[in-house]
Design an enzyme around this catalytic site. Sequence first.
Site, PDB file in Angstrom:
ATOM      1  CB  SER A 255      -0.865   0.019   1.258  1.00  0.00           C
ATOM      2  OG  SER A 255       0.000   0.156   2.370  1.00  0.00           O
ATOM      3  CE  LYS A 256      -2.657   6.225  -2.525  1.00  0.00           C
ATOM      4  NZ  LYS A 256      -3.249   6.543  -3.799  1.00  0.00           N
ATOM      5  NE  ARG A 257      -3.318   4.538   4.395  1.00  0.00           N
ATOM      6  CZ  ARG A 257      -4.306   3.686   4.507  1.00  0.00           C
ATOM      7  NH1 ARG A 257      -4.174   2.617   5.249  1.00  0.00           N
ATOM      8  NH2 ARG A 257      -5.426   3.903   3.874  1.00  0.00           N
ATOM      9  CE  LYS A 258       1.586   0.009   7.219  1.00  0.00           C
ATOM     10  NZ  LYS A 258       0.625  -0.986   7.533  1.00  0.00           N
ATOM     11  CG  ASN A 259       6.797  -0.518   0.377  1.00  0.00           C
ATOM     12  OD1 ASN A 259       7.990  -0.256   0.383  1.00  0.00           O
ATOM     13  ND2 ASN A 259       6.272  -1.518   1.052  1.00  0.00           N
TER      14      ASN A 259
END
Length: 496
Positions: A255-259
Amino acid sequence: MTVRVRIAPSPTGDPHVGTAYIGLLNWCFARRHGGRFILRIEDTDRTRCTEASAQAIYRSLKWLGLSYDEGPDVGGERGPYVQSERVALGIYRRYADQLLAQGDAYRCFCTAGDLDAMRKAQAAAGQPIMYDRRCRQLDPAAAAARAAAGEAHVVRMKSPLEGSFSYPDRLRRQPFTKTWAEIDDQVLLKADGWPTYHLAAVADDHLMGITHVIRAEEWLNSLPKHIWLNQRLGFTAPEYVHVGLLRNADKSKISKRKNPTSLLWYERQGFLPEALLNFLGLLGHSHPEGKEQFGLAEMGAFFDLDRINVAGPVFDLAKLRHLQGLWFRALPPERMIAEIHRAVDIQAGELLPLLRERMTCGGDFMGQAEPFYAQTVAHHPDELVPKGLDRAQARGLLEQLQAELRKYLAADGAQWTAAALEAFLRELLARRGQAAPGATAEQQAQAALWQQKAVYMLLRVGATGRANTPPLFETLERIGALRVIERLGAAAGRLK
Ligand code: GLU
């Protein structure tokens, strides 16, 4: 049999690294077997799909070198390759009509309100949430008459009520099984006459002669519906193979929150397509001789579908950077210089609006740009302590800011734009800067720390390593959420 495989991304948002991953596996499978690799655009969700996003997918696949033999912008004999264009040809409605005529589908007139009430009742009774099949009982002739009179409805599949489903996915030790009772009567045609993904994908895989559907395991639960549709429509089903999803370090779906998940980000950052593909290749596969560095052509030659790793490969940016270094340092000097120029051009284009007021000559640019692109920034402990606070208080504030930003970002629809950040910080200062009535002296002292000047200064220095920067919120937006949060943590660490 000529192997024909496809990827079928939906053009919502930026092109996704998962598309590149699944694309790579399919591309290699096609090359290995002298087959064809096809791109299809699945844009039947009219509220979320955009043409700009489709264009970005074409461009990103070209950038990566995952060339497709058939697709929207390159043509082919089984087109059109964009589902909205196929809707206009009436392709999906024909199949829905066939299923209705066979008694394998039915019209459902339930309104959004009906469905909502039904779901609430199911939730209250602790039952699984699924369509209760009430319209399945309607007389087909009467239902057809209501539809002809213009009454809004969808078409649902009549999934079997008894028995079970089992499929031997070649990458899994156990066959995938479900009981039919747990499978919903899936909507096939929506009220606006557009197909859902399920009907459209099955119809198109058939019409496009797809022999193998190699896709992410998030679609495994849809497999019973897809096999059933193939059977009822009289198609020879392709072989379905489900590969592991890319995962964050905590094993959740990437997910773009983590990567960073956008392919555009990797391109802008100056990653080489060779390195990104090599990295993705190692996630899902491995070199038969254990080699770490290999190119696309080589992978196309050794690729073996049966050796794909389904165990949810973890996306590790540090590993990607390592491979990127190998590829980058091996570039001939001209290409290396060209890459440097490309990176500087992109950065100058992005930063000029922010930096122009702060520059006196072109040579200033590199220095000014540093905090925006450097992997890490150096913090001076002295600059990190606002006037009137001590080191421990500054550290505490930095840690709490980091936690608050993390929480902010985890909320649905959170935006990392200058305007959204400004609004969030105003709200944060108001919330944390007020001690509740009856607060202890300690709590009052805590609240007193949340002064705008000190907090903004900590954010600025924490995120950039500098006391002087372009306007704060624009700066935070540009640096990006993940880096800002990481740097605040590093700054706090400097005050230990
Ligand atoms: N449109 C689906 C997606 O965006 C494709 C799934 C499939 O490959 O069947 O992932």
